[in-house]
Design an enzyme around this catalytic site. Structure first.
Site, PDB file in Angstrom:
ATOM      1  N   LYS A  64      81.822  72.384  63.567  1.00  0.00           N
ATOM      2  CA  LYS A  64      81.999  73.074  64.860  1.00  0.00           C
ATOM      3  C   LYS A  64      80.725  73.021  65.703  1.00  0.00           C
ATOM      4  O   LYS A  64      80.761  72.689  66.886  1.00  0.00           O
ATOM      5  CB  LYS A  64      82.408  74.550  64.641  1.00  0.00           C
ATOM      6  CG  LYS A  64      83.698  74.717  63.861  1.00  0.00           C
ATOM      7  CD  LYS A  64      84.083  76.179  63.699  1.00  0.00           C
ATOM      8  CE  LYS A  64      83.074  76.999  62.897  1.00  0.00           C
ATOM      9  NZ  LYS A  64      82.896  76.556  61.499  1.00  0.00           N
ATOM     10  N   ARG A  84      86.467  85.151  65.126  1.00  0.00           N
ATOM     11  CA  ARG A  84      86.681  84.899  63.700  1.00  0.00           C
ATOM     12  C   ARG A  84      87.707  85.855  63.113  1.00  0.00           C
ATOM     13  O   ARG A  84      87.977  85.771  61.907  1.00  0.00           O
ATOM     14  CB  ARG A  84      85.356  85.075  62.952  1.00  0.00           C
ATOM     15  CG  ARG A  84      84.626  83.771  62.608  1.00  0.00           C
ATOM     16  CD  ARG A  84      83.324  84.157  61.952  1.00  0.00           C
ATOM     17  NE  ARG A  84      82.709  83.148  61.145  1.00  0.00           N
ATOM     18  CZ  ARG A  84      81.737  82.339  61.539  1.00  0.00           C
ATOM     19  NH1 ARG A  84      81.312  82.363  62.780  1.00  0.00           N
ATOM     20  NH2 ARG A  84      81.180  81.507  60.679  1.00  0.00           N
ATOM     21  N   ARG A 122      72.659  70.713  54.929  1.00  0.00           N
ATOM     22  CA  ARG A 122      72.436  70.988  56.367  1.00  0.00           C
ATOM     23  C   ARG A 122      70.993  71.429  56.619  1.00  0.00           C
ATOM     24  O   ARG A 122      70.447  72.262  55.897  1.00  0.00           O
ATOM     25  CB  ARG A 122      73.397  72.086  56.833  1.00  0.00           C
ATOM     26  CG  ARG A 122      73.081  72.565  58.244  1.00  0.00           C
ATOM     27  CD  ARG A 122      74.241  73.259  58.898  1.00  0.00           C
ATOM     28  NE  ARG A 122      74.613  74.518  58.275  1.00  0.00           N
ATOM     29  CZ  ARG A 122      75.663  75.254  58.676  1.00  0.00           C
ATOM     30  NH1 ARG A 122      76.429  74.848  59.663  1.00  0.00           N
ATOM     31  NH2 ARG A 122      75.943  76.378  58.061  1.00  0.00           N
ATOM     32  N   ARG A 165      69.321  77.058  55.948  1.00  0.00           N
ATOM     33  CA  ARG A 165      69.752  78.449  56.100  1.00  0.00           C
ATOM     34  C   ARG A 165      69.940  79.101  54.736  1.00  0.00           C
ATOM     35  O   ARG A 165      70.465  78.486  53.819  1.00  0.00           O
ATOM     36  CB  ARG A 165      71.076  78.492  56.891  1.00  0.00           C
ATOM     37  CG  ARG A 165      70.867  78.371  58.381  1.00  0.00           C
ATOM     38  CD  ARG A 165      72.144  78.136  59.141  1.00  0.00           C
ATOM     39  NE  ARG A 165      73.248  78.995  58.747  1.00  0.00           N
ATOM     40  CZ  ARG A 165      74.453  78.960  59.324  1.00  0.00           C
ATOM     41  NH1 ARG A 165      74.681  78.122  60.305  1.00  0.00           N
ATOM     42  NH2 ARG A 165      75.414  79.759  58.916  1.00  0.00           N
ATOM     43  N   ARG A 194      81.692  82.458  51.771  1.00  0.00           N
ATOM     44  CA  ARG A 194      81.990  82.282  53.211  1.00  0.00           C
ATOM     45  C   ARG A 194      83.307  81.545  53.399  1.00  0.00           C
ATOM     46  O   ARG A 194      84.075  81.849  54.315  1.00  0.00           O
ATOM     47  CB  ARG A 194      80.841  81.526  53.895  1.00  0.00           C
ATOM     48  CG  ARG A 194      79.630  82.430  54.128  1.00  0.00           C
ATOM     49  CD  ARG A 194      78.389  81.648  54.461  1.00  0.00           C
ATOM     50  NE  ARG A 194      78.549  80.811  55.625  1.00  0.00           N
ATOM     51  CZ  ARG A 194      77.843  79.705  55.855  1.00  0.00           C
ATOM     52  NH1 ARG A 194      76.923  79.316  54.978  1.00  0.00           N
ATOM     53  NH2 ARG A 194      78.037  79.016  56.927  1.00  0.00           N
TER      54      ARG A 194
HETATM   55  P1  ADP Z   1      79.936  74.330  61.272  1.00  0.00           P
HETATM   56  O1  ADP Z   1      79.310  74.700  62.602  1.00  0.00           O
HETATM   57  O2  ADP Z   1      81.420  74.137  61.378  1.00  0.00           O
HETATM   58  O3  ADP Z   1      79.558  75.258  60.161  1.00  0.00           O
HETATM   59  P2  ADP Z   1      78.078  72.078  61.373  1.00  0.00           P
HETATM   60  O4  ADP Z   1      78.361  71.419  62.678  1.00  0.00           O
HETATM   61  O5  ADP Z   1      76.852  72.897  61.260  1.00  0.00           O
HETATM   62  O6  ADP Z   1      79.385  72.914  60.875  1.00  0.00           O
HETATM   63  O7  ADP Z   1      78.066  70.919  60.273  1.00  0.00           O
HETATM   64  C1  ADP Z   1      77.765  71.208  58.901  1.00  0.00           C
HETATM   65  C2  ADP Z   1      76.925  70.067  58.325  1.00  0.00           C
HETATM   66  O8  ADP Z   1      77.731  68.899  58.236  1.00  0.00           O
HETATM   67  C3  ADP Z   1      75.706  69.699  59.145  1.00  0.00           C
HETATM   68  O9  ADP Z   1      74.657  69.351  58.259  1.00  0.00           O
HETATM   69  C4  ADP Z   1      76.167  68.485  59.967  1.00  0.00           C
HETATM   70  O10 ADP Z   1      75.094  67.590  60.258  1.00  0.00           O
HETATM   71  C5  ADP Z   1      77.166  67.841  59.032  1.00  0.00           C
HETATM   72  N1  ADP Z   1      78.313  67.252  59.723  1.00  0.00           N
HETATM   73  C6  ADP Z   1      78.977  67.747  60.801  1.00  0.00           C
HETATM   74  N2  ADP Z   1      80.005  66.945  61.142  1.00  0.00           N
HETATM   75  C7  ADP Z   1      79.996  65.923  60.225  1.00  0.00           C
HETATM   76  C8  ADP Z   1      80.833  64.758  60.029  1.00  0.00           C
HETATM   77  N3  ADP Z   1      81.872  64.497  60.813  1.00  0.00           N
HETATM   78  N4  ADP Z   1      80.533  63.953  58.983  1.00  0.00           N
HETATM   79  C9  ADP Z   1      79.493  64.219  58.166  1.00  0.00           C
HETATM   80  N5  ADP Z   1      78.680  65.281  58.302  1.00  0.00           N
HETATM   81  C10 ADP Z   1      78.917  66.128  59.322  1.00  0.00           C
HETATM   82  P1  AMP Z   2      77.800  80.488  61.604  1.00  0.00           P
HETATM   83  O1  AMP Z   2      76.494  80.180  62.230  1.00  0.00           O
HETATM   84  O2  AMP Z   2      78.962  80.343  62.556  1.00  0.00           O
HETATM   85  O3  AMP Z   2      78.014  79.728  60.312  1.00  0.00           O
HETATM   86  O4  AMP Z   2      77.762  82.039  61.228  1.00  0.00           O
HETATM   87  C1  AMP Z   2      76.829  82.527  60.281  1.00  0.00           C
HETATM   88  C2  AMP Z   2      77.203  83.936  59.869  1.00  0.00           C
HETATM   89  O5  AMP Z   2      77.101  84.819  61.002  1.00  0.00           O
HETATM   90  C3  AMP Z   2      78.631  84.127  59.338  1.00  0.00           C
HETATM   91  O6  AMP Z   2      78.759  83.824  57.958  1.00  0.00           O
HETATM   92  C4  AMP Z   2      78.837  85.638  59.625  1.00  0.00           C
HETATM   93  O7  AMP Z   2      78.162  86.434  58.672  1.00  0.00           O
HETATM   94  C5  AMP Z   2      78.118  85.815  60.961  1.00  0.00           C
HETATM   95  N1  AMP Z   2      79.036  85.586  62.095  1.00  0.00           N
HETATM   96  C6  AMP Z   2      78.977  84.569  62.999  1.00  0.00           C
HETATM   97  N2  AMP Z   2      79.960  84.696  63.893  1.00  0.00           N
HETATM   98  C7  AMP Z   2      80.671  85.793  63.562  1.00  0.00           C
HETATM   99  C8  AMP Z   2      81.843  86.427  64.073  1.00  0.00           C
HETATM  100  N3  AMP Z   2      82.492  85.924  65.140  1.00  0.00           N
HETATM  101  N4  AMP Z   2      82.281  87.552  63.462  1.00  0.00           N
HETATM  102  C9  AMP Z   2      81.643  88.065  62.410  1.00  0.00           C
HETATM  103  N5  AMP Z   2      80.563  87.518  61.851  1.00  0.00           N
HETATM  104  C10 AMP Z   2      80.072  86.383  62.406  1.00  0.00           C
END
Ligand code: ADP
Ligand code: AMP
Length: 221
Positions: free
Chosen positions: A15, A90, A129, A162, A173
């Site tokens: 995302k 969420r 990541r 992270r 999660r």
């Molecule tokens: P989310 O926001 O849904 O938690 P991220 O965009 O942070 O996911 O992506 C999670 C990890 O996967 C990051 O390290 C990113 O670089 C990697 N990633 C994202 N999209 C892809 C993809 N299509 N193929 C491989 N790795 C990806």
């Molecule tokens: P993210 O960066 O989207 O992976 O979010 C990291 C963490 O922040 C999540 O695991 C939750 O603990 C908190 N968080 C982010 N967005 C929300 C939301 N919309 N509602 C509740 N908790 C959230």
């Protein structure tokens, strides 16, 4: 008319990665609830202190805190033309609150790309990541490596792993996502605005698919 896009999907689906592409493409702000919480934790605000206790355990931050935080973000003028929302809503209560906020701008949620990938892929992605301290730019040690290890290609700031990307927290999660966030799939499907996107493809292919779906939606509106 403003355009509001909500990116839905489990942790690690991509995302944040895709939100940055769409935000640049459409010139809209990228609103990541996770990034805003992390910024509040970094600067030590009261809200950040509350959020930290939930985030470190992989739990959702309570709806009242999260909704108030997003309300504050939406009070800034850059959101008037639209936004790419990543990580919010969420829960169904957050989705209802979002509708009320957007109504205020004469807007609504236009499209909800639902990005999916198999669980083992999510785990592998989160384990590798690396996130940029300054602006939350996202890398992966194998799938999207930075040119220089530990340094953000875009702004030169430090990359870090992270705390909540630890294996134990990641599993929790994903469970929390299934229990509390997955009901939003039907919530938006019933409105006819959900678009399923296969997130288990190279980053550029996922972006291309998203752009295609967004263009089609814009033509239909
Ligand atoms: P989310 O926001 O849904 O938690 P991220 O965009 O942070 O996911 O992506 C999670 C990890 O996967 C990051 O390290 C990113 O670089 C990697 N990633 C994202 N999209 C892809 C993809 N299509 N193929 C491989 N790795 C990806
Ligand atoms: P993210 O960066 O989207 O992976 O979010 C990291 C963490 O922040 C999540 O695991 C939750 O603990 C908190 N968080 C982010 N967005 C929300 C939301 N919309 N509602 C509740 N908790 C959230």
């Amino acid at each position: 008319m403003p355009i509001y896009i909500v990116l839905l999907g489990p942790p690690g689906a991509g995302k944040g990665t895709q939100a940055k592409v769409l935000a640049a493409e459409f010139g809209l702000p990228h609103i990541s609830s996770g990034d805003i919480f992390r910024e509040n934790i970094r600067t030590g605000t009261d809200m950040g202190k509350v959020a930290q206790t939930f985030i470190s355990k992989g739990e959702l931050v309570p709806d009242d805190v999260t909704i108030a935080m997003i309300q504050e973000r939406f009070s800034r003028p850059d959101c008037v033309a639209g936004a790419i929302l990543d990580g919010f809503p969420r829960t169904p209560a957050q989705a209802d609150a979002l509708d009320a906020m957007l109504k205020h701008f004469g807007g609504r949620v236009n499209l909800v790309p639902f990005i999916t990938a198999p669980t083992e892929v999510l785990i592998e992605r989160l384990a590798g990541r690396w996130t940029c301290r300054a602006a939350g730019h996202i890398f992966h040690e194998r799938f999207n490596p930075p040119q220089k290890t530990g340094v953000c290609d875009i702004d030169g700031s430090e990359l870090y792993q992270r705390d909540d990307d630890k294996a134990e927290t990641v599993m929790h999660r994903i469970e929390v996502y299934r229990e509390q966030t997955a009901p939003l799939i039907d919530y938006y499907k019933n409105r006819g605005i959900l678009a399923e996107i296969n997130g288990f493809a190279p980053i550029g292919d996922v972006s291309a698919h998203l752009m295609e779906v967004l263009k089609r939606q814009a033509e239909e509106e």
